[in-house]
Design a protein around this motif. Structure first.
Motif, PDB file in Angstrom:
ATOM      1  N   ARG A 166       0.830  -1.205   0.000  1.00  0.00           N
ATOM      2  CA  ARG A 166       0.000   0.000   0.000  1.00  0.00           C
ATOM      3  C   ARG A 166       0.861   1.251   0.000  1.00  0.00           C
ATOM      4  O   ARG A 166       0.619   2.196  -0.772  1.00  0.00           O
ATOM      5  N   GLU A 167       1.881   1.265   0.862  1.00  0.00           N
ATOM      6  CA  GLU A 167       2.739   2.442   0.938  1.00  0.00           C
ATOM      7  C   GLU A 167       3.597   2.589  -0.316  1.00  0.00           C
ATOM      8  O   GLU A 167       3.873   3.711  -0.752  1.00  0.00           O
ATOM      9  N   ALA A 168       4.007   1.455  -0.923  1.00  0.00           N
ATOM     10  CA  ALA A 168       4.764   1.535  -2.180  1.00  0.00           C
ATOM     11  C   ALA A 168       3.913   2.136  -3.288  1.00  0.00           C
ATOM     12  O   ALA A 168       4.432   2.826  -4.184  1.00  0.00           O
ATOM     13  N   ALA A 169       2.612   1.902  -3.232  1.00  0.00           N
ATOM     14  CA  ALA A 169       1.693   2.470  -4.226  1.00  0.00           C
ATOM     15  C   ALA A 169       1.233   3.865  -3.826  1.00  0.00           C
ATOM     16  O   ALA A 169       0.435   4.473  -4.540  1.00  0.00           O
ATOM     17  N   ARG A 170       1.734   4.352  -2.683  1.00  0.00           N
ATOM     18  CA  ARG A 170       1.390   5.672  -2.154  1.00  0.00           C
ATOM     19  C   ARG A 170      -0.120   5.831  -1.965  1.00  0.00           C
ATOM     20  O   ARG A 170      -0.729   6.828  -2.349  1.00  0.00           O
ATOM     21  N   LEU A 171      -0.713   4.823  -1.340  1.00  0.00           N
ATOM     22  CA  LEU A 171      -2.144   4.828  -1.056  1.00  0.00           C
ATOM     23  C   LEU A 171      -2.371   4.917   0.449  1.00  0.00           C
ATOM     24  O   LEU A 171      -1.680   4.263   1.226  1.00  0.00           O
TER      25      LEU A 171
ATOM     26  N   LEU B 219     -10.887  -1.235  -3.079  1.00  0.00           N
ATOM     27  CA  LEU B 219     -11.308  -2.605  -2.792  1.00  0.00           C
ATOM     28  C   LEU B 219     -12.777  -2.707  -2.407  1.00  0.00           C
ATOM     29  O   LEU B 219     -13.285  -3.815  -2.199  1.00  0.00           O
ATOM     30  N   ASN B 220     -13.452  -1.568  -2.293  1.00  0.00           N
ATOM     31  CA  ASN B 220     -14.835  -1.536  -1.801  1.00  0.00           C
ATOM     32  C   ASN B 220     -14.918  -2.197  -0.428  1.00  0.00           C
ATOM     33  O   ASN B 220     -15.821  -2.990  -0.137  1.00  0.00           O
ATOM     34  N   SER B 221     -13.958  -1.858   0.408  1.00  0.00           N
ATOM     35  CA  SER B 221     -13.878  -2.392   1.759  1.00  0.00           C
ATOM     36  C   SER B 221     -14.026  -1.236   2.738  1.00  0.00           C
ATOM     37  O   SER B 221     -14.486  -0.157   2.372  1.00  0.00           O
ATOM     38  N   SER B 222     -13.660  -1.452   3.985  1.00  0.00           N
ATOM     39  CA  SER B 222     -13.711  -0.385   4.973  1.00  0.00           C
ATOM     40  C   SER B 222     -12.310  -0.108   5.497  1.00  0.00           C
ATOM     41  O   SER B 222     -11.481  -1.021   5.597  1.00  0.00           O
ATOM     42  N   LYS B 223     -12.058   1.138   5.840  1.00  0.00           N
ATOM     43  CA  LYS B 223     -10.756   1.522   6.387  1.00  0.00           C
ATOM     44  C   LYS B 223     -10.481   0.755   7.668  1.00  0.00           C
ATOM     45  O   LYS B 223      -9.356   0.290   7.894  1.00  0.00           O
ATOM     46  N   SER B 224     -11.501   0.598   8.510  1.00  0.00           N
ATOM     47  CA  SER B 224     -11.326  -0.088   9.783  1.00  0.00           C
ATOM     48  C   SER B 224     -10.880  -1.533   9.574  1.00  0.00           C
ATOM     49  O   SER B 224      -9.961  -2.008  10.252  1.00  0.00           O
ATOM     50  N   THR B 225     -11.513  -2.229   8.629  1.00  0.00           N
ATOM     51  CA  THR B 225     -11.141  -3.623   8.367  1.00  0.00           C
ATOM     52  C   THR B 225      -9.701  -3.722   7.905  1.00  0.00           C
ATOM     53  O   THR B 225      -8.923  -4.538   8.401  1.00  0.00           O
ATOM     54  N   LEU B 226      -9.315  -2.881   6.953  1.00  0.00           N
ATOM     55  CA  LEU B 226      -7.950  -2.926   6.425  1.00  0.00           C
ATOM     56  C   LEU B 226      -6.927  -2.554   7.493  1.00  0.00           C
ATOM     57  O   LEU B 226      -5.844  -3.150   7.541  1.00  0.00           O
ATOM     58  N   ALA B 227      -7.273  -1.601   8.348  1.00  0.00           N
ATOM     59  CA  ALA B 227      -6.353  -1.202   9.416  1.00  0.00           C
ATOM     60  C   ALA B 227      -6.141  -2.357  10.391  1.00  0.00           C
ATOM     61  O   ALA B 227      -5.014  -2.620  10.830  1.00  0.00           O
ATOM     62  N   ARG B 228      -7.195  -3.059  10.715  1.00  0.00           N
ATOM     63  CA  ARG B 228      -7.092  -4.177  11.656  1.00  0.00           C
ATOM     64  C   ARG B 228      -6.360  -5.363  11.041  1.00  0.00           C
ATOM     65  O   ARG B 228      -5.680  -6.110  11.747  1.00  0.00           O
TER      66      ARG B 228
END
Length: 260
Positions: free
Chosen positions: A26-31, A40-49
């Motif tokens: 994610r950071e390599a893609a600067r996202l 991804l049509n996901s949630s920030k909370s899910t990805l963070a966890r």
């Protein structure tokens, strides 16, 4: 106040490594997490966890990450390792054999076998473990659903499942949950890959009522058994299973069932 991402421990486990790799790509893609969540049509909370290994990656996330980052099956491979960690140590060896089996035969007197469960039914069953936090239950549900991936592959194993009629009559998760579960069972009563049979109450008591039994036929010709709370006994003759499942479904039809 400037947000500082939590330090990761990628080599602690496969799940931690999955999260660390998600952050690295994610950071390599600067996202940001928000931007990746939108892709991804996901949630920030899910990805963070997931990144901090607080949550087992949902089953559909690995393929989404591989598609988003162009990483072939990198995240798929990590997930295959990580999903085993949600199960107790004594069960993981069985899962390894189950993933190889050409024929899977199961007997269950109390609940629908994990390979046949809907997500809602699995959640209702696993939620009975009061000592588990909601996040832990969610992980176990995801892990159980991941076992079904092979059933949708080009070469699924042959399955023969025998269940007691009590499985049909004992409601888990409410009427809508049970109706959906029984409808899924009905679809697998007699297909080229699966057979589901019901031991009716009219058969009376029988020796295997005490626990479940799983038989796995492996490619090398050997057969392995996994049992819980019973001794190995006999299987019984065919029954009119589709009719029994349909009759039980009628008992749950009074509710407003959501469209599948």
């Amino acid at each position: 106040m400037t947000f500082k991402p939590q330090q990761l421990t990628p080599y602690h486990s496969a799940r931690h490594y999955f999260g660390a790799e998600q952050r690295r790509h994610r950071e390599a893609a600067r996202l940001s997490l928000v931007q990746l969540a939108e892709i991804l049509n996901s949630s920030k909370s899910t990805l963070a966890r997931v990144e901090t290994a607080e949550l087992m990656p949902p089953p559909d996330l690995p393929a989404q990450l591989d598609a988003a980052f162009g990483t072939d099956k990198h995240f798929h491979g990590l997930y295959e390792l990580a999903k085993r960690e949600a199960h107790p140590d004594q069960y993981r060896r069985f899962m390894d054999f189950e993933a190889q089996a050409e024929v899977i035969e199961t007997y269950d007197p109390q609940v629908v076998s994990g390979l046949l469960q809907t997500r809602e039914y699995a959640n209702a069953q696993l939620s009975l473990q009061e000592e588990l936090a909601r996040e832990q239950t969610e992980e176990l549900v995801n892990a159980r659903m991941s076992r079904q991936d092979r059933l949708r592959s080009a070469q699924p194993p042959l399955r023969w499942s025998i269940i007691d009629e009590a499985v049909l009559r004992r409601p888990f998760g409410g009427a809508a949950c049970m109706h959906k579960q029984l409808a899924q069972l009905l679809e697998q009563v007699d297909t080229p890959d699966s057979k589901v049979q019901v031991m009716p109450f009219s058969a009376g008591p029988y020796y295997l009522m005490g626990g479940s039994l799983h038989l796995l036929a492996l490619p090398n010709g050997s057969t392995l058994a996994y049992e819980e709370g019973i001794e190995v006994g006999h299987l019984y003759e065919d029954r009119d299973s589709a009719e029994l499942i349909q009759q039980a479904m009628e008992d749950y039809k009074s509710c407003d069932t959501p469209p599948s």
